[in-house]
Design an enzyme around this catalytic site. Structure first.
Site, mmCIF file in Angstrom:
data_model
loop_
_atom_site.group_PDB
_atom_site.id
_atom_site.type_symbol
_atom_site.label_atom_id
_atom_site.label_comp_id
_atom_site.label_asym_id
_atom_site.label_seq_id
_atom_site.Cartn_x
_atom_site.Cartn_y
_atom_site.Cartn_z
ATOM 1 N N SER A 51 -66.786 -8.285 -64.024
ATOM 2 C CA SER A 51 -67.298 -8.694 -65.346
ATOM 3 C C SER A 51 -66.608 -9.987 -65.751
ATOM 4 O O SER A 51 -65.521 -10.309 -65.253
ATOM 5 C CB SER A 51 -66.952 -7.610 -66.378
ATOM 6 O OG SER A 51 -67.233 -8.064 -67.676
ATOM 7 N N TYR A 76 -61.011 -1.983 -71.321
ATOM 8 C CA TYR A 76 -62.129 -2.299 -70.418
ATOM 9 C C TYR A 76 -61.742 -3.457 -69.494
ATOM 10 O O TYR A 76 -61.943 -3.389 -68.277
ATOM 11 C CB TYR A 76 -63.365 -2.650 -71.247
ATOM 12 C CG TYR A 76 -64.592 -3.046 -70.431
ATOM 13 C CD1 TYR A 76 -65.324 -2.092 -69.731
ATOM 14 C CD2 TYR A 76 -65.014 -4.374 -70.365
ATOM 15 C CE1 TYR A 76 -66.453 -2.444 -68.991
ATOM 16 C CE2 TYR A 76 -66.136 -4.745 -69.631
ATOM 17 C CZ TYR A 76 -66.853 -3.776 -68.947
ATOM 18 O OH TYR A 76 -67.965 -4.132 -68.206
ATOM 19 N N ASN A 134 -72.314 -0.323 -58.692
ATOM 20 C CA ASN A 134 -72.723 -0.890 -59.978
ATOM 21 C C ASN A 134 -72.396 0.002 -61.179
ATOM 22 O O ASN A 134 -72.157 -0.499 -62.275
ATOM 23 C CB ASN A 134 -74.232 -1.164 -59.907
ATOM 24 C CG ASN A 134 -74.840 -1.417 -61.274
ATOM 25 O OD1 ASN A 134 -74.600 -2.466 -61.882
ATOM 26 N ND2 ASN A 134 -75.592 -0.458 -61.780
ATOM 27 N N LYS A 156 -61.822 -3.846 -65.237
ATOM 28 C CA LYS A 156 -62.652 -4.812 -64.502
ATOM 29 C C LYS A 156 -61.792 -5.817 -63.730
ATOM 30 O O LYS A 156 -62.180 -6.264 -62.648
ATOM 31 C CB LYS A 156 -63.614 -5.518 -65.472
ATOM 32 C CG LYS A 156 -64.741 -4.584 -65.934
ATOM 33 C CD LYS A 156 -65.584 -4.101 -64.758
ATOM 34 C CE LYS A 156 -66.674 -3.138 -65.135
ATOM 35 N NZ LYS A 156 -67.541 -2.750 -64.025
HETATM 36 N N1 LIG Z 1 -74.198 -5.493 -69.660
HETATM 37 C C1 LIG Z 1 -73.213 -6.362 -69.615
HETATM 38 O O1 LIG Z 1 -73.094 -7.225 -70.492
HETATM 39 C C2 LIG Z 1 -72.207 -6.312 -68.481
HETATM 40 C C3 LIG Z 1 -71.301 -7.381 -68.394
HETATM 41 C C4 LIG Z 1 -70.370 -7.384 -67.368
HETATM 42 C C5 LIG Z 1 -70.333 -6.361 -66.447
HETATM 43 N N2 LIG Z 1 -71.223 -5.342 -66.548
HETATM 44 C C6 LIG Z 1 -71.127 -4.272 -65.534
HETATM 45 O O2 LIG Z 1 -72.371 -4.112 -64.886
HETATM 46 C C7 LIG Z 1 -72.540 -2.749 -64.468
HETATM 47 C C8 LIG Z 1 -73.874 -2.218 -64.971
HETATM 48 O O3 LIG Z 1 -73.829 -2.242 -66.396
HETATM 49 P P1 LIG Z 1 -75.130 -2.173 -67.335
HETATM 50 O O4 LIG Z 1 -74.939 -3.177 -68.376
HETATM 51 O O5 LIG Z 1 -76.349 -2.144 -66.524
HETATM 52 O O6 LIG Z 1 -74.845 -0.747 -68.022
HETATM 53 P P2 LIG Z 1 -75.801 0.492 -68.342
HETATM 54 O O7 LIG Z 1 -75.025 1.371 -69.252
HETATM 55 O O8 LIG Z 1 -77.138 0.021 -68.751
HETATM 56 O O9 LIG Z 1 -75.914 1.169 -66.904
HETATM 57 C C9 LIG Z 1 -74.792 1.775 -66.284
HETATM 58 C C10 LIG Z 1 -75.260 2.970 -65.481
HETATM 59 O O10 LIG Z 1 -74.105 3.598 -64.903
HETATM 60 C C11 LIG Z 1 -74.312 5.012 -65.003
HETATM 61 N N3 LIG Z 1 -73.043 5.740 -64.966
HETATM 62 C C12 LIG Z 1 -72.087 5.787 -65.917
HETATM 63 N N4 LIG Z 1 -71.118 6.644 -65.545
HETATM 64 C C13 LIG Z 1 -71.468 7.132 -64.324
HETATM 65 C C14 LIG Z 1 -70.872 8.049 -63.415
HETATM 66 N N5 LIG Z 1 -69.713 8.670 -63.698
HETATM 67 N N6 LIG Z 1 -71.493 8.314 -62.252
HETATM 68 C C15 LIG Z 1 -72.683 7.708 -61.939
HETATM 69 N N7 LIG Z 1 -73.306 6.856 -62.777
HETATM 70 C C16 LIG Z 1 -72.697 6.560 -63.947
HETATM 71 C C17 LIG Z 1 -75.006 5.195 -66.338
HETATM 72 O O11 LIG Z 1 -75.642 6.467 -66.430
HETATM 73 C C18 LIG Z 1 -75.979 4.034 -66.348
HETATM 74 O O12 LIG Z 1 -77.217 4.375 -65.782
HETATM 75 C C19 LIG Z 1 -71.331 -1.990 -65.013
HETATM 76 O O13 LIG Z 1 -70.360 -1.836 -63.989
HETATM 77 C C20 LIG Z 1 -70.818 -2.914 -66.106
HETATM 78 O O14 LIG Z 1 -69.449 -2.732 -66.373
HETATM 79 C C21 LIG Z 1 -72.166 -5.288 -67.542
#
Ligand SMILES: NC(=O)c1ccc[n+]([C@@H]2O[C@H](COP(=O)([O-])OP(=O)(O)OC[C@H]3O[C@@H](n4cnc5c(N)ncnc54)[C@H](O)[C@@H]3O)[C@@H](O)[C@H]2O)c1
Length: 258
Positions: A141, A154, A89, A158
């Site tokens: 995503s 980005y 994730n 993805k």
């Molecule tokens: N929020 C959205 O709208 C959205 C949409 C599509 C996809 N996503 C994907 O969902 C996933 C979770 O996103 P989110 O929105 O909860 O983001 P977020 O930023 O709230 O959480 C992401 C987490 O990943 C951790 N992280 C970042 N780099 C890291 C590393 N090198 N090693 C270990 N941990 C690391 C961060 O510390 C954070 O806790 C991601 O892969 C994101 O791309 C999110």
């Protein structure tokens, strides 16, 4: 309880979708290994788990570093003898026009979103193959399916996650291991909030204006709550999705149906 006593490894557990997933899986009886690069956030996730803390281990892991990922997987197997579910994730977002896009930002996107996804799977796959069971779930995503303004870099990572997931599903199908991805749309987490704030700053418009634009992208006119993505991840983790592999679950509020 839908996932009682299953051994679950989750990256990116300190925030957003990861934190909501950890809370849901705890409620559903999982034994969890929660990891993140953010130690403080990870502890907050852990502290909110209440009684389920005794079924939870937290590990500070940077998924860009193969040796740290390897250690997380090995420790999990040492402690529990197997891994039933791997949720890849952790991810980062950086936005901006390609002509001004800093090389170090693109390196970060590739290192975390693509290479980090690979390392997390790479060290777990031998155990999954040996067990001949399990479910791997990656986070793609909506940006893997459609273009988004100022998101070329980005989007490319993805879309890569989507391709990686599909191909790995073929490799692991003979071993009874399923591999699927989830594609969230705009989900209300610190990641999306920072993305919107940056775009508002770059364009000289208000945060609210950019937020409204994002809300209109899905046909439901609102952002998802992280809990609404966690339920999809849980579905892929359980036997309820037993005939699903190489697939992508779009939880995008109808964004890609337009
Ligand atoms: N929020 C959205 O709208 C959205 C949409 C599509 C996809 N996503 C994907 O969902 C996933 C979770 O996103 P989110 O929105 O909860 O983001 P977020 O930023 O709230 O959480 C992401 C987490 O990943 C951790 N992280 C970042 N780099 C890291 C590393 N090198 N090693 C270990 N941990 C690391 C961060 O510390 C954070 O806790 C991601 O892969 C994101 O791309 C999110």
């Amino acid at each position: 309880m839908r996932i009682k006593d299953k051994i679950v490894v989750l990256t990116g557990a300190a925030s957003g979708i990861g934190r909501a997933t950890a809370a849901l899986f705890a409620k559903e009886g999982a034994i969890q290994i929660l990891s993140d690069i953010d130690e403080v956030g990870l502890r907050k996730t852990y502290e909110a788990l209440g009684e389920a803390q005794e079924r939870t281990t937290i590990m500070n892991v940077d998924i860009r570093k193969p040796e740290e990922v390897k250690k997380m997987i090995e420790r999990t197997v040492d402690m529990h003898g197997r891994i039933d579910v791997l949720i890849v994730n952790a991810g980062v977002v950086r936005v901006g026009p390609v002509e001004d896009f800093p090389d170090e930002d693109y390196d970060l996107l590739i290192d975390v979103n693509l290479k980090g996804t690979h390392y997390t799977c790479k060290y777990a796959v031998p155990y999954f193959k040996k067990q001949r069971s399990g479910s791997i779930i990656t986070l793609a995503s909506v940006a893997a399916h459609i273009g988004q303004v100022a998101h070329a870099n980005y989007c490319s990572t993805k879309a890569g996650v989507l391709g990686y997931t599909r191909a790995l599903a073929l490799d692991l199908a003979p071993y009874n291991v399923r591999v699927n991805s989830v594609s969230p749309g705009a989900t209300d987490t610190p990641m999306l909030q920072s993305d919107v704030a940056k775009q508002a700053k770059d364009r000289g418009v208000s945060y609210e204006e950019v937020k409204k634009e994002f809300e209109k992208e899905g046909v439901m006119g609102r952002w998802a709550k992280p809990e609404e993505i966690a339920t999809g991840i849980l579905y892929l983790a359980t036997e309820e999705s037993s005939y699903m592999t190489g697939a992508d679950l779009r939880l995008d509020g109808g964004w890609t149906t337009r």
